[in-house]
Design an enzyme around this catalytic site. Structure first.
Site, PDB file in Angstrom:
ATOM      1  CB  SER A 198      13.947  -8.807  11.286  1.00 47.21           C
ATOM      2  OG  SER A 198      14.182  -7.599  10.592  1.00 47.21           O
ATOM      3  CB  SER A 245      -0.933   0.015   1.223  1.00 50.99           C
ATOM      4  OG  SER A 245      -0.191  -0.001   2.433  1.00 50.99           O
ATOM      5  CB  SER A 300      16.676  -9.046   2.608  1.00 53.74           C
ATOM      6  OG  SER A 300      17.562  -9.066   3.702  1.00 53.74           O
TER       7      SER A 300
END
Length: 267
Positions: free
Chosen positions: A148, A11, A131
């Site tokens: 992460s 979005s 990533s």
């Protein structure tokens, strides 16, 4: 129609640029996010990468409408900053839950449809994970974000081997600094500011300045689209000569040297 693609976090920012790129090329595009709306060539489906059931429903919906899923782009994510010792574990877990486990949930929900599709036709399906250069290079005061993304890189490498027999390619694109709303949305934790003598603010400010002077999300979108066309894409890649050089140096130089250089920039 060239094919069917699903993009999480489409979005805004990089995800929106990716969705637009595929739509411009004649693909049927599904954008999955918590907030969004249909636009020209793009169908919005409300889904949350931390909610397994919403993802299962989203991909079942795509399968009912299209009968196929050729490309999956896992882009949804956000960033937090702060000193490791002053970051609440709940905040660190949320970072990993969205960025890493959100990617895992998305892939697990989509794979049955991608595998089924490959049995019906020739050609390859593609999974492209978004990533970051923060994956191979640990960013001080953004450690959990780096964790992460490093986890996504490892997931990508393992998954590429696991899915090879099904003709489903997997790669991760590692952007460097990109000018998007990601910067303003970063959740900043200033705890420990006095203890660290202002280094936290300096480090994050340096990163944000680099981001706002970074490349456009459209450039990342072009790379993602290109990787989704390759029969055998590299499992890990980045965008731009300077970042390709940095990624190369991160591989060949001693970890202590790379880490020290990063410290000199951000500390």
């Amino acid at each position: 129609m060239r094919g069917v693609v699903a993009v999480t976090g489409g979005s805004s920012g990089i995800g929106k640029a990716i969705a637009n790129r595929f739509a411009e090329k004649g693909w049927r595009v599904y954008e999955l996010s918590r907030s969004g709306s249909d636009s020209e060539g793009i169908c919005h489906i409300t889904a949350d990468v931390t909610d397994e059931q919403s993802l299962q429903a989203a991909f079942a919906d795509i399968a009912r409408q299209e009968g196929q899923l050729d490309v999956l782009v896992c882009n949804a994510g956000f960033g937090i900053s702060g000193a490791i010792e002053c970051t609440a574990l709940a905040d660190a877990q949320k970072q990993l839950d969205v960025n890493f486990f959100g990617t895992v949930r998305t892939i697990q929900a989509a794979l049955p449809y991608m595998r089924k599709n490959q049995k019906k036709k020739n050609g390859r399906a593609h999974i492209v994970n978004i990533s970051s250069m923060g994956g191979p290079m640990a960013l001080p005061f953004q450690a959990f974000y780096s964790c992460s993304k490093a986890a996504i890189n490892t997931l990508t490498m393992a998954l590429a081997n696991e899915l090879r027999p099904f003709d489903i390619s997997v790669c991760a694109v590692m952007p460097g600094d990109v000018k998007t709303g990601f910067t303003a949305a970063r959740e900043k934790n200033q705890s420990g500011s006095e203890l660290y003598g202002g280094i936290i603010e300096k480090s994050v400010s340096t990163m944000e300045k680099d981001e706002q002077n970074g490349m456009s999300p459209d450039r990342i979108a072009r790379k993602v689209y290109a990787m989704a066309q390759k029969k055998h894409p590299k499992p890990l890649c980045t965008v731009g000569l300077s970042y390709k050089l940095i990624a190369f140096l991160a591989k060949v130089l001693p970890a202590s040297v790379i880490n020290r250089l990063i410290g000199m920039i951000y500390c």
